[in-house]
Design a protein around this motif. Structure first.
Motif, mmCIF file in Angstrom:
data_model
loop_
_atom_site.group_PDB
_atom_site.id
_atom_site.type_symbol
_atom_site.label_atom_id
_atom_site.label_comp_id
_atom_site.label_asym_id
_atom_site.label_seq_id
_atom_site.Cartn_x
_atom_site.Cartn_y
_atom_site.Cartn_z
ATOM 1 N N GLY A 318 42.607 30.168 56.560
ATOM 2 C CA GLY A 318 42.105 28.950 55.932
ATOM 3 C C GLY A 318 42.473 28.882 54.465
ATOM 4 N N GLN A 319 41.536 28.436 53.642
ATOM 5 C CA GLN A 319 41.814 28.337 52.209
ATOM 6 C C GLN A 319 41.997 29.705 51.571
ATOM 7 O OE1 GLN A 319 39.756 25.135 49.922
ATOM 8 N NE2 GLN A 319 38.526 24.872 51.770
ATOM 9 N N GLU A 320 41.439 30.736 52.208
ATOM 10 C CA GLU A 320 41.622 32.098 51.684
ATOM 11 C C GLU A 320 43.066 32.568 51.862
ATOM 12 O OE1 GLU A 320 39.305 33.757 50.006
ATOM 13 O OE2 GLU A 320 38.075 31.952 50.226
ATOM 14 N N GLY A 321 43.815 31.902 52.722
ATOM 15 C CA GLY A 321 45.217 32.253 52.913
ATOM 16 C C GLY A 321 46.136 31.677 51.858
ATOM 17 N N ILE A 322 45.561 30.961 50.874
ATOM 18 C CA ILE A 322 46.348 30.370 49.788
ATOM 19 C C ILE A 322 46.046 31.141 48.513
ATOM 20 C CG2 ILE A 322 46.841 28.270 48.502
ATOM 21 C CD1 ILE A 322 45.791 26.703 50.923
ATOM 22 N N ASN A 323 47.026 31.806 47.952
ATOM 23 C CA ASN A 323 46.830 32.672 46.799
ATOM 24 C C ASN A 323 47.326 32.018 45.517
ATOM 25 O OD1 ASN A 323 46.043 34.450 48.765
ATOM 26 N ND2 ASN A 323 47.438 36.091 48.158
ATOM 27 N N GLY A 324 46.746 32.450 44.400
ATOM 28 C CA GLY A 324 47.178 32.001 43.084
ATOM 29 C C GLY A 324 46.302 30.910 42.519
ATOM 30 N N ASP A 325 46.114 30.943 41.193
ATOM 31 C CA ASP A 325 45.241 29.998 40.503
ATOM 32 C C ASP A 325 45.996 28.884 39.791
ATOM 33 O OD1 ASP A 325 43.008 31.523 41.241
ATOM 34 O OD2 ASP A 325 43.279 32.844 39.512
ATOM 35 N N ASN A 326 47.317 28.970 39.726
ATOM 36 C CA ASN A 326 48.079 28.012 38.930
ATOM 37 C C ASN A 326 48.527 26.823 39.775
ATOM 38 O OD1 ASN A 326 48.023 29.494 36.455
ATOM 39 N ND2 ASN A 326 49.371 30.957 37.461
ATOM 40 N N GLY A 327 47.558 26.188 40.392
ATOM 41 C CA GLY A 327 47.847 25.028 41.205
ATOM 42 C C GLY A 327 46.562 24.482 41.802
ATOM 43 N N THR A 328 46.658 23.319 42.381
ATOM 44 C CA THR A 328 45.499 22.651 42.957
ATOM 45 C C THR A 328 45.695 22.511 44.458
ATOM 46 O OG1 THR A 328 45.167 21.387 40.928
ATOM 47 C CG2 THR A 328 44.121 20.542 42.942
ATOM 48 N N VAL A 329 44.650 22.834 45.213
ATOM 49 C CA VAL A 329 44.673 22.683 46.667
ATOM 50 C C VAL A 329 43.764 21.528 47.054
ATOM 51 C CG1 VAL A 329 44.129 23.758 48.883
ATOM 52 C CG2 VAL A 329 45.139 25.138 47.035
ATOM 53 N N SER A 330 44.328 20.588 47.809
ATOM 54 C CA SER A 330 43.530 19.510 48.381
ATOM 55 C C SER A 330 43.400 19.792 49.877
ATOM 56 C CB SER A 330 44.208 18.158 48.137
ATOM 57 O OG SER A 330 43.502 17.127 48.793
ATOM 58 N N TRP A 331 42.228 20.279 50.270
ATOM 59 C CA TRP A 331 41.984 20.703 51.655
ATOM 60 C C TRP A 331 41.402 19.511 52.412
ATOM 61 C CZ3 TRP A 331 43.614 25.034 53.966
ATOM 62 C CH2 TRP A 331 43.067 25.393 55.185
ATOM 63 N N GLY A 332 42.270 18.821 53.152
ATOM 64 C CA GLY A 332 41.867 17.584 53.797
ATOM 65 C C GLY A 332 41.232 17.775 55.165
ATOM 66 N N GLU A 333 41.218 16.713 55.925
ATOM 67 C CA GLU A 333 40.569 16.724 57.233
ATOM 68 C C GLU A 333 41.436 17.436 58.272
ATOM 69 O OE1 GLU A 333 39.828 12.736 58.386
ATOM 70 O OE2 GLU A 333 38.197 12.431 56.940
ATOM 71 N N GLY A 334 40.744 18.012 59.268
ATOM 72 C CA GLY A 334 41.394 18.485 60.472
ATOM 73 C C GLY A 334 42.070 19.828 60.393
ATOM 74 N N ASN A 335 41.924 20.561 59.279
ATOM 75 C CA ASN A 335 42.558 21.870 59.183
ATOM 76 C C ASN A 335 41.739 22.922 59.928
ATOM 77 O OD1 ASN A 335 44.728 21.063 57.387
ATOM 78 N ND2 ASN A 335 43.159 20.879 55.796
#
Length: 357
Positions: A318-335
């Motif tokens: 899930g979102q834990e699989g995305i590493n690094g702080d130098n960016g923005t994650v938009s976690w939308g519907e249906g993931n």
């Protein structure tokens, strides 16, 4: 031959090098498995470099045993500067041919700045590559299968389409089996109008080895990766990205849809997707799973602040699989985060079982 002519090539092995010499002709082999052009390591096997347009076609041939051709004036891009060789299999300069139904294999280079083991498109090229196989091509710098680079200090509006192709077992030291560089030069090339786009559709990209294993994109306008399977690629040396590196500046926009990024590996950064730069990436209806050491990672330099938007995708951890702080994650519907249950991934079958989530 003259513009509009068709050259039919009977099955056989032809030890020679071909130059279209500015003629918009169609060169068509009888059968791509048995109609072979052997470059005999005497430069690029095929050269299309005199302003040929989309009515120039190469179809139904095996292109092999080439080495990068000499480019008058050298290569001057944001990535390679001072090099003078590229396109061991096929070299295209300021031309826009259609290349389809070909096998491009066993082409090799050994100079540190060589690019485009299979095909190198340089300058003002708007080409389509369709239903081709790239295998066992080796290049020292980048783009072991396909490399497309724009030229600095000129206006350009370029695009490349790579459709229904298979790239496997290609090797380069740096930028991937596919290396597309249409960057924004505006900071240093003031006054030039420069645009570039890329469309990758329904390709199999697997078992390639490079610092960026499969795909390296630096495209200032829009890139689309759709219905591709990207798997079992390996990132070596610095280990930037096993699957995809997106390295784009402000204004760049990449869409990844209905694509599987699976079982790729990198020694240090992202196994699946490495995001560099300030551009936007949209991931939808895709699977990013079983990549090592992680699925998605932002570059760790503070000057970058890219955006990744995800929807209706299967991301391991899930979102834990995305590493690094130098960016923005938009976690939308249906993931979701669930084993995708591919039918037979060990044998390259990435269709989904009926019980897949």
């Amino acid at each position: 031959s003259s513009d509009g002519d068709t050259v039919l090539v009977s099955a056989g092995t032809y030890v020679e090098n071909i130059n279209f010499n500015g003629k918009n002709i169609s060169v068509i082999g009888e059968d791509r498995e048995t109609t072979i052009i052997d470059g005999n390591q005497n430069g690029s096997v095929v050269r299309i470099e005199s302003g040929e347009d989309s009515t120039a076609t190469l179809n139904g041939l095996t292109i092999l045993n080439g080495v990068p051709g000499i480019i008058d004036g050298g290569i001057n891009t944001g990535w390679v500067s001072g090099g003078a060789r590229g396109g061991a299999g096929i070299l295209v300069i300021d031309s826009s041919p259609i290349i389809e139904n070909c096998i491009i294999k066993d082409n090799i280079s050994n100079h540190s700045t060589d690019v485009g083991g299979g095909i190198f498109l340089y300058g003002k090229c708007n080409s389509i590559i369709n239903n081709c196989i790239f295998t066992n091509n080796i290049v020292s710098y980048g783009g072991s299968g396909i490399c497309a680079l724009s030229r600095r200090y000129e206006d350009f509006d370029v695009s490349i389409e790579i459709k229904n192709c298979e790239l496997n077992n290609n090797t380069s030291q740096q930028q991937g089996a596919i290396f597309i560089g249409y960057p924004d030069y505006s900071d240093s090339d003031d006054g030039y109008i420069q645009h570039g786009s890329a469309y990758l559709f329904n390709n199999l990209i697997y078992e390639n080895t490079s610092e960026v294993g499969a795909i390296f994109l630096n495209v200032q306008d829009e890139s689309i990766i759709e219905r591709c399977n990207i798997y079992d690629n390996i990132s070596i040396d610095w280990g930037k990205a096993g699957g995809i590196c997106i390295n784009e500046s402000d204004g760049g926009h990449t869409i990844i849809s209905n694509t599987n990024i699976y079982n790729n590996s990198a020694s240090t950064n992202a196994g699946g997707l490495w995001k560099v730069g300030n551009s936007d990436v949209v991931i939808k209806n895709s699977i990013i799973y079983n990549n090592i050491p992680n699925q998605i990672e932002f570059h760790d330099e503070v000057e970058y602040n890219g955006i990744i938007s995800l929807e209706y995708s299967d991301i391991q951890d899930g979102q834990e699989g995305i590493n690094g702080d130098n960016g923005t994650v938009s976690w939308g519907e249906g993931n979701i985060d669930a084993d995708p249950l591919f039918t037979d991934p060990d044998n390259g079958d990435y269709t989904l079982q009926s019980t897949s989530p």
